[in-house]
Every structure is written in C-alpha cells, then in structure tokens.
Design a protein around this motif. Structure first.
Motif, mmCIF file in Angstrom:
data_model
loop_
_atom_site.group_PDB
_atom_site.id
_atom_site.type_symbol
_atom_site.label_atom_id
_atom_site.label_comp_id
_atom_site.label_asym_id
_atom_site.label_seq_id
_atom_site.Cartn_x
_atom_site.Cartn_y
_atom_site.Cartn_z
ATOM 1 N N ASN A 123 61.464 23.419 29.105
ATOM 2 C CA ASN A 123 61.940 22.847 30.118
ATOM 3 C C ASN A 123 63.202 23.673 30.678
ATOM 4 O O ASN A 123 63.445 23.555 31.899
ATOM 5 N N ALA A 162 53.435 16.216 30.677
ATOM 6 C CA ALA A 162 54.674 16.791 31.226
ATOM 7 C C ALA A 162 54.952 18.178 30.740
ATOM 8 O O ALA A 162 55.495 18.987 31.653
ATOM 9 N N THR A 284 67.119 14.792 33.056
ATOM 10 C CA THR A 284 67.155 16.262 33.298
ATOM 11 C C THR A 284 68.488 16.781 33.453
ATOM 12 O O THR A 284 69.145 16.516 34.066
ATOM 13 N N ARG A 312 61.325 11.776 30.655
ATOM 14 C CA ARG A 312 59.914 12.619 31.137
ATOM 15 C C ARG A 312 58.871 12.504 30.280
ATOM 16 O O ARG A 312 59.229 12.724 29.013
ATOM 17 N N GLU A 330 65.355 8.170 36.495
ATOM 18 C CA GLU A 330 66.529 8.827 35.727
ATOM 19 C C GLU A 330 68.042 8.536 36.557
ATOM 20 O O GLU A 330 67.790 8.431 37.775
#
Length: 386
Positions: A123, A162, A284, A312, A330
């Motif tokens: 990520n 994801a 994130t 996520r 989020e």
C-alpha cells in the motif's frame, strides 16, 4: 500415509508480538511440515512449539561471509547445507521486504516461493520508498519487488481483495496474485460468559499506535460518546510512536482513555469478554500505508463482540455491515461516534450482532478451514517447475 512435504516459512525477525497470526497459521497446518526460518530471534513470542532455524551466524567470519553473499544475491554454503537437509519443497515469505531476502534462499535451493502481502509492503506509495523516506536500504524496494514478481516460480498471496487490487495496480501481474484470508481459531476466540448486554459500556481498541490505525479518531469520537454516555470507557491496547500524542489529545479533549500498552493474546481475549464493542478506525496514512485486513476484527466477532471499523479490506470483507458490526468512512468522527452510541444504547441491536458474529467467522474464517485452503495453494505452487 505419504510423508509430509516441508515448507520453509520465512520472516526476518521471529516473531513480533503483533504477528501471532503467523505462528497460529503454522500450527494449523496438517499436510505440510513447516520450518520457521529467519535472521534474528526476538523475545516477544514464545516459539518453543515450532520448528525454528536462526540463519544469522554467531562468529564474525561467518557474518562477514553472509554479508558478502547477500550483497551478490546468494547465500553462504553453511546456510545452504543446513536448509537442504530439511528437504524443502517450497518457501513462504511473509511481507514484501522479507521476500527480497528470502528469494536468494529459494533460488539456491531451487524451490518455488510464495509471498504474502499484508499491507504496508504494497500500500505504501512507490515514491515514498524511492525518495528515501523508508531509509536508504529501501530506495530500490519497489523496483526489486516488481523484478521478483517477474520470476516464473514466484507467486503472491494477498490477505484481502483490497490488497490484491493494490498489488495489481502496483504492477504485479494479476495472474500471480491470489487472495487467501488468514482466519482465526474459533476455539480460542469464543464468546465470554457474561452476556454482552450485562457488560459495562467498554469500547476496546487493539493495535499499534501508528497513523494508519486511526486511534486518534476514536479518541475524538469518544469525547462526544462520553458526553452522551458518561459511563463509557475507552480501553486502548497497543503501543507505538503516537502514544504520547494520543495521551495529550485525550487530555485536551477530556476523553477518558485507559492506555494499557502492548499485551499478549490472552490479555486481549479477557478484555474482549468484558467489552460491548471493538473499534478499528483505520485510515490511509500520508505515505499510502493502509490496513490490509485487520485480523482483530475477526477475533472480536468470534468472541461475540460487534465491531465498528473503517479498515480497508476489513470493513468490506471482514464484517457484515449492519449484521455483525458497522462500517464507516475513514476519518468520519461523527459517524464513528454515532455508531458507537447506537451499540452502547440499543441492547437489541447489540445482542443480535453479538449472536451473529461468531457464526459469520466460523463459516468464513475458521483457521482450520483456511489452513486447508492454504495447503492446497502450497500443493499447487510446489508443483511449479519453471
């Protein structure tokens, strides 16, 4: 009955307390014999019930030889001899950076390799690594990971859909990435004796105190929750660099928070048995890092504790929204607080979710079932000769 094949499970450090899931996954294997290998042994997790090999040599000559070999992408002869005696058919590396260290071992032993991608390793934005913010040793990580993905005998496991999507976006060929959920031991995580509606209004957070776990948003949300429900308590289990900031934030907002530090699995289970809900408000991070799944969501639901999460992967794949818990966007502190208040105030919803959570986990994420599927992946990948 045929002899079990041997798989080498690789992690540079064996094992951080947050990676109990690797140990449990190994113990759940039945068809394959696992040997856990790594560079350094930590003191955080007991590994006496596992077959462990520490590769880092003790004398300075061997350490020098090891560094030289690693620089050239090979492994010392003494490591090759020791691991060859295990007669492995496959190597399974956890986390992308560790896979780069494991690949020379797989290549030297002439065996295929599987790599599990968990979250930060795929990520995190490429430019973050490539501009040196992950340290000089990680500057070339994105390029090397993609080069590794081009190797015919290397495959990837994503811990969620994801993560699989992100791996493909990153440049890893789609046909090389499969999804495999880790799962939890539903015998170890079971509902507590005290009915959930008879418990005090305790909200539990479990995780490292780093940006992507989003604990600050829970601290903020609990300020309004505690105004509506004065008896509500927030219990934070975990430690990390953001703890001082979170303690100051709680003091500024007047949020009553109990910071318990990092704790073992048994401690977490006891707290879940005394809680009404668990919240994992993951976000994130600035560098792109995000939750891969959030295994604690499964542990809570298996324990009969509803969850409220923005993780996520986990918020979509790891719960049944409105059935075993609530998902929310989020950083949406208002919705997070509202969902918590609903579960603390409405015994009917709370009880219904608490009843359905264990069934959901048992059906979809039972560790023994997931281990069987993993061994099927091992069987298929070990058969790859080119």
């Amino acid at each position: 009955m045929p002899a079990r094949k041997t798989i080498l499970i690789y992690r540079n450090e064996l094992l951080p307390i947050s990676e109990t899931f690797i140990k449990e996954q190994i113990l759940a294997l039945t068809k394959w014999r696992a040997v856990l290998i790594g560079q350094r042994k930590l003191t955080q997790l007991a590994l006496e019930d596992l077959d462990v090999r520490i590769l880092n040599p003790r004398n300075w000559k061997s350490r020098l030889a090891w560094k030289i070999d690693r620089f050239f992408g090979t492994v010392p002869r003494f490591v090759k001899r020791a691991l060859k005696m295990e007669q492995p058919s496959l190597i399974h590396a956890h986390f992308g950076p560790d896979a780069l260290d494991a690949w020379p071992i797989a290549r030297t032993l002439n065996i295929p390799m599987l790599v599990t991608l968990h979250g930060y390793d795929i990520n995190t934005y490429r430019e973050w690594w490539e501009t040196g913010r992950g340290g000089p040793k990680m500057l070339s990580y994105p390029r090397r990971l993609l080069e590794l993905s081009a190797q015919p005998r290397v495959g990837f496991i994503a811990v969620s859909e994801a993560i699989r999507r992100r791996a493909i976006e990153y440049g890893i060929p789609a046909e090389k990435v499969v999804v495999h959920y880790i799962g939890v031991d539903v015998n170890a995580y079971a509902p507590g004796r005290t009915p959930i509606t008879q418990r005090p209004p305790n909200v539990v957070f479990v995780g490292r105190l780093v940006e992507k776990k989003g604990c600050q948003y829970l601290v903020e949300a609990m300020a309004s929750v505690q105004m509506a429900i004065p008896a509500a308590r927030l219990i934070v289990i975990g430690d990390g660099p953001l703890r001082p900031h979170l303690e100051r934030l709680a003091q500024t907002l007047g949020t009553r928070v109990e910071f318990r530090g990092a704790q073992a699995a048994d401690y977490v289970k006891r707290e879940l048995h005394g809680a009404r809900l668990l919240s994992l408000p993951s976000v994130t991070a600035e560098n792109g890092d995000a939750e891969g799944f959030g295994l604690v969501l499964l542990e809570a639901q298996a324990s009969g504790v509803p969850v409220v999460t923005s993780a996520r992967g986990g918020a979509v794949e790891g719960i049944r929204d409105g059935v075993t818990g609530y998902a929310f966007p989020e950083r949406n502190v208002g919705e997070l607080g509202a969902r918590i208040i609903t579960l603390l105030n409405d015994d009917n919803i709370l009880e219904r979710m608490a009843e359905r959570g264990p069934k959901f986990v048992a059906e979809e994420f039972n560790l023994s079932y997931r281990a069987r599927l993993l061994e099927e992946l091992y069987d298929a990948h070990a058969a790859r000769q080119h």
